[in-house]
Write an enzyme that holds these catalytic residues in place. Structure first.
Site, short mmCIF file in Angstrom:
data_model
loop_
_atom_site.label_atom_id
_atom_site.label_comp_id
_atom_site.label_asym_id
_atom_site.label_seq_id
_atom_site.Cartn_x
_atom_site.Cartn_y
_atom_site.Cartn_z
CG ASP A 313 -43.52 -16.05 36.63
OD1 ASP A 313 -42.61 -16.85 36.98
OD2 ASP A 313 -44.37 -16.37 35.80
CD GLU A 519 -42.00 -20.13 31.43
OE1 GLU A 519 -41.88 -18.91 31.31
OE2 GLU A 519 -41.65 -20.74 32.47
#
Length: 636
Positions: A313, A519
């Site tokens: 990521d 997020e």
């Protein structure tokens, strides 16, 4: 005559020399790895034997568009570039601008000694969401409600075309997290709390990549040409199970629990030929996934036989340490040794390249690990035809935001809505709403706000409010477009009691919910409707018959208001096609959606998922009232 005879052997020798030279030239021109007729394995082998360590490590490096000049690509042999959330070539950039940008970077890669094309990736998590004028589909939390894999496959195919319209061949989607706690800020990226629904929704992968041919070797990726894109199942593994729903946190669960809840959709993804898998920021029982060799190399690569590439990521290896980047040398060693093939650096790439080069030279990381990574990256590039078609053109530009795709998104909106209440008594349902009425009220912060409707990961990373972010229809616009021409539609975002008393409304539609987030910024301990939503509900529903439409990325606190509300609809984050909401409210189509997430009474109950001992929901998993539609009779 004698002189002529002398010339014969000389001319013969020259001719032979010329033939030999031509043979050498033709031999030199033929390069096996550039021959599409050769098997992929042979092409990989031929190319890798020509590559230096610098060229191999370059392939493992993914950098952000903003630092990816043609010179950088050429100098460091960079293998991949990405656009982070909101990273665009310019405001409201056209397909042409995008294609020119991607091709400009690609030309740098093609000018290297071996001419290995870079692969450009982007987050296309509910349509091509970074791009102005793209079709924005409902977020996954709504798509799970449909339980319709054929629809999801069509959405994948439409998204692939819109992404290709901008010259991009790789998407960081789908997210196959199984969100077990709605307090998590990424819960809207998850199809369901039930892994079986998430498994079904992996049919988006053949939509994005194409149908894998029968008898394909297990684990080998598949991307079917220029109309398709490489997909990425994420985030491996357990991202949706963190304690308290805290983003990037620790998932405390037994191996059996991990395998039965969070792993199954990865098996489906691999079976369907997914090209790449992204590692999760989260930990499993205290061990960072980005450093978990047992699960990445041992299980994913060796046991499941996954042959695509594994990608980190964003700054994922940096976050192996706390604080991030505290010991980057250790992070590089841990991440690459765990089995991550491509590192999303994304900015300070020279540091990564220098450290990894040093570790290989010192035999801290074996060359076999580098070769495994490069082999996998090249496999994806060869399989998807990137060597044959490295440069994009504008042949798909008319696909961006096409009417056909918008109609598909509108259908997805209709099927994703869940009717939670319809009338204070069963004999007096409010929905379908009459199109013809003297005067109706539309209220609420989310009624006329395209940005709120789309949520996070829309144009920018966090999303934003307003109607100028991209093109589409708001719920208010859809209502006005649907009612009878004689019906007066009054819009007041937050009407007070005096306004409500002085007007006689036939009914009201109140549209409220959460503001956009992505997020960690979406992590929430209270899960409340954004102000002034609760007071809008109290005022309006206390004065007139009302339907409340909730625009949110997850179930939110509604129990205090349910008794005052006549009808309640969960619309999730429907995207740009608000017309789909009106289609169902006014009965052209019926409600068919069933909750793919449990709707709690109070946050004190969380986490609470179907099957739990303490299961006592406001609306249970699978709940959803059904209405008949005028056009189809059943909403489909």
């Amino acid at each position: 005559m004698g002189r002529s005879l002398l010339l014969i052997p000389i001319m013969g020798s020259m001719l032979l020399l010329l033939i030999c030279s031509l043979l050498v030239v033709s031999e030199a021109k033929y390069v096996k790895y550039k021959d599409p007729k050769q098997p992929v394995g042979a092409r990989i082998k031929d190319l890798m034997k020509r590559m230096t360590l610098a060229e191999k490590i370059g392939q493992m490096t993914q950098i952000e568009r903003s630092v990816a000049t043609a010179d950088v690509m050429k100098k460091y042999y960079i293998g991949s570039v990405l656009s982070g959330g909101g990273s665009v070539p310019g405001p409201k950039a056209t397909p042409e601008t995008w294609v020119n940008t991607v091709n400009g970077i690609q030309k740098g890669s093609l000018s290297t000694r071996l001419g290995i094309p870079m692969i450009y990736g982007i987050d296309a998590v509910h349509g091509h969401n970074n791009v102005y004028n793209a079709t924005i589909f409902p977020h996954n939390v709504g798509l799970g409600v449909t339980r319709d894999p054929a629809l999801i496959k069509k959405i994948g195919a439409a998204t692939a075309l819109e992404v290709r319209a901008t010259g991009i061949p790789y998407v960081f989607a789908p997210c196959i997290a199984v969100c077990r706690d709605p307090r998590w800020g990424r819960c809207y990226e998850s199809y369901s709390e039930d892994h079986r629904i998430v498994q079904t929704m992996t049919d988006i992968i053949p939509g994005l990549q194409g149908e894998i041919p029968p008898n394909s070797r297990k684990g080998v990726p598949f991307v079917n040409g220029k109309q398709k894109v490489a997909a990425c199942s994420k985030h491996y593994v357990g991202d949706g199970g963190t304690t308290g729903g805290i983003n990037e946190n620790n998932t405390v669960i037994s191996l059996g629990g991990l395998m039965s809840i969070h792993m199954p959709a990865y098996l489906n993804s691999i079976k369907k030929g997914v090209a790449t898998i992204m590692i999760s920021y989260s930990s499993w029982n205290g061990k960072k996934m980005h450093a978990n060799r047992d699960l990445i190399t041992g299980f994913l690569k060796n046991k499941l036989k996954f042959k695509g590439f594994v990608i980190s990521d964003w700054q994922g290896i940096d976050r192996i340490t706390t604080p991030p980047h505290a010991n980057y040398s250790y992070s590089v060693q841990a991440g690459v040794s765990a089995g991550i093939d491509m590192i999303m650096v994304p900015f300070v790439f020279t540091e990564f390249i220098d450290i990894l080069t040093d570790q290989v030279n010192k035999k801290i990381i074996p060359m076999s690990r580098i070769d495994d990574a490069v082999r996998r990256i090249l496999r994806v590039k060869f399989i998807m035809g990137l060597f044959e078609n490295p440069l994009a053109d504008l042949s798909f530009s008319n696909q961006l935001g096409s009417q056909e795709h918008r109609e598909l998104a509108r259908e997805a909106v209709r099927k994703s809505l869940v009717l939670l209440k319809n009338g204070k008594s069963r004999i007096k349902p409010l929905i379908p709403l009459p199109k013809k009425a003297p005067k109706i009220l539309v209220a609420g912060s989310h009624a006329d706000n395209l940005g709120y409707q789309c949520g996070g990961w829309t144009i920018t990373w966090q999303g934003q409010g307003g109607n100028d972010i991209t093109s589409g229809s708001t719920v208010l616009g859809a209502i006005r477009n649907t009612v009878h021409p004689t019906t007066q539609v009054v819009y007041n975002e937050n009407p007070d009691k005096d306004f409500l008393k002085s007007n006689k409304f036939s009914y009201a539609i109140v549209v409220v919910g959460e503001q956009p987030y992505a997020e960690t910024f979406g992590d929430s301990t209270n899960l409340t409707i954004s102000e002034p939503g609760p007071s809008t509900i109290e005022n309006v529903c206390g004065a007139v018959r009302c339907v409340v439409v909730i625009i949110s990325g997850r179930p939110v606190v509604v129990e205090p208001y349910v008794s005052k509300i006549d009808a309640l609809v969960a619309a999730w984050l429907p995207g740009t096609e608000g017309q789909g909401v009106a289609d169902v409210l006014f009965g052209d189509y019926g409600f068919t959606g069933k909750l793919a997430r449990t709707w709690f009474k109070s946050v004190d109950q969380l986490p609470m998922n179907v099957g739990d001992d303490h299961y006592d929901p406001l609306f249970p998993f699978g709940f959803g009232l059904v209405t008949k539609g005028r056009i189809t009779g059943d909403g489909n």
